[in-house]
Design a protein around this motif. Sequence first.
Motif, short mmCIF file in Angstrom:
data_model
loop_
_atom_site.label_atom_id
_atom_site.label_comp_id
_atom_site.label_asym_id
_atom_site.label_seq_id
_atom_site.Cartn_x
_atom_site.Cartn_y
_atom_site.Cartn_z
N UNK A 1 0.83 -1.20 0.00
CA UNK A 1 0.00 0.00 0.00
C UNK A 1 0.87 1.26 0.00
N UNK A 2 1.90 1.27 0.86
CA UNK A 2 2.80 2.42 0.88
C UNK A 2 3.51 2.60 -0.44
N UNK A 3 3.98 1.49 -1.03
CA UNK A 3 4.67 1.56 -2.32
C UNK A 3 3.75 1.98 -3.44
N UNK A 4 2.52 1.42 -3.47
CA UNK A 4 1.57 1.77 -4.53
C UNK A 4 1.19 3.24 -4.46
N UNK A 5 0.98 3.75 -3.24
CA UNK A 5 0.62 5.16 -3.09
C UNK A 5 1.74 6.07 -3.57
N UNK A 6 2.97 5.79 -3.11
CA UNK A 6 4.10 6.64 -3.49
C UNK A 6 4.40 6.51 -4.98
N UNK A 7 4.26 5.30 -5.53
CA UNK A 7 4.50 5.10 -6.96
C UNK A 7 3.49 5.90 -7.80
N UNK A 8 2.20 5.82 -7.44
CA UNK A 8 1.18 6.54 -8.20
C UNK A 8 1.36 8.05 -8.07
N UNK A 9 1.73 8.51 -6.86
CA UNK A 9 1.98 9.95 -6.69
C UNK A 9 3.20 10.40 -7.48
N UNK A 10 4.18 9.52 -7.61
CA UNK A 10 5.37 9.84 -8.42
C UNK A 10 4.99 9.98 -9.89
N UNK A 11 4.12 9.11 -10.36
CA UNK A 11 3.66 9.21 -11.74
C UNK A 11 2.84 10.49 -11.94
N UNK A 12 2.05 10.87 -10.93
CA UNK A 12 1.28 12.11 -11.01
C UNK A 12 2.19 13.33 -11.09
#
Length: 453
Positions: free
Chosen positions: A79-90
């Motif tokens: 969950x932490x990785x998915x959130x940070x990964x998606x925010x990085x893409x944003x």
Amino acid sequence: MVNMTKAADKSYLFEQMPIKGAVLRQIIPSIFSQMIVLIYNLADTYFVGKLNAPVQTVAVTVSYSAFLMLTAISNLFAVGGASLLARSLGQKNEEKARSVSAIVFWCGLVCAILFSLLFWCLASPVLHLCGATAETYAAAFRYAKWVIIVGGAGTILNVLLANLIRAEGNAVIAAVGVSFGGFVNIILDPLFILPQFSGLGAEGAGMATAISNLAATLFFLAYICIKKKSTIITISPKYLKDTPKYIGGIISIGIPSAVQYALTVVSVSALSKFVSGYETAAVAGLGIVKKLDQLPLYFSIGAANGLLPLLAYNYSSGNQKRRHASFRFGTAISFGFSILCLVCYEAFAPVLAGLFMKDTATIAYSSTFLRIMVVAMPMMSLCYPMIIQFQAMGKVKESLVCSVLRKGVLDIPLLFLMNGLIPLYGCMAVQPIVDSISLVVALYFYRKILSMG
């Protein structure tokens, strides 16, 4: 050209696709994969129940609490990785997204190995704490040996890689991988459990689960290898050099989910311990109910996990209107399904319980337990996505408070209180009370966030 096309497609999904279409494209595969996970979990109980041996069913039930710790570890990084990964893409930072994916994978693998070794050393006290007795311990350990000691890494990496791939916008691939593992489990269960085949009972169910999670993990690793030129997901150790830079952000967002699952272990163990003070049929009945009440739970988890990349991406890119609209639509779907489950469970509880075991006493207990506990589902269907949204937004305090309230702080004292007021059956009313309180707090936090713009 291929890479540009894929990148453009993902940007369109997150930024421009009509909200209902984008939400459905993300959550339908995620919900489907969660339903497959639920089916193969139910298959364990179903085929073990076919043995009509409560001891075997109890073995699966008491091991479930320890198994949840694997989910806690996977969610810490997933969950932490998915959130940070998606925010990085944003933020259009693909290099950061690659580093996050590699860090999450290797940290998850190391923690999986350490946890499996720790459980191996402490299996006896842990399983007894979870409700195992002199009568049921041997069967419980044989099941847990495969699910946790042998299959722990596969369980964690399966969930972890699915979340990362979904966060990139590939919800269908994530669903295919999880479903593949689920189908393997469903096929192997009768072969490993039933007496007309190998006759291994609960131990066979554990073997099937371990093999299926490993199969799903290998599928995801093969996908990453084949698509390495077009996906930002990587497990290359060279990106571990950025671990000090990003590990804090990963863990801080993942902690609420990990804490919630870890405290669920305490909560479920406490509930099992209370119920184990009564007859074995009551414990077996609880095991069946804890499978049945997972249908609306897994649906809500699927919806929330599918929403997370959309919420995180749009939050980091500054499009709060799109984030809020996506959240409302996705949560409405989750809530509607939970109401449907509530009606069906209340109406057909004995029939549903009878699918798993023909023992009259077990069916009687599980029917009553189910009708009490399912009242919590509508509140849970709103509370869980709310917590996921806080994580997508990087709101650590809000998500942590709501997670801890759902499991650990309120339910343990309430178990003592309700069991004293209404022996055995009062324990089943604890979760509806706790979820109602947690939802009120989550709504307060969310309204406060909205008022701040």
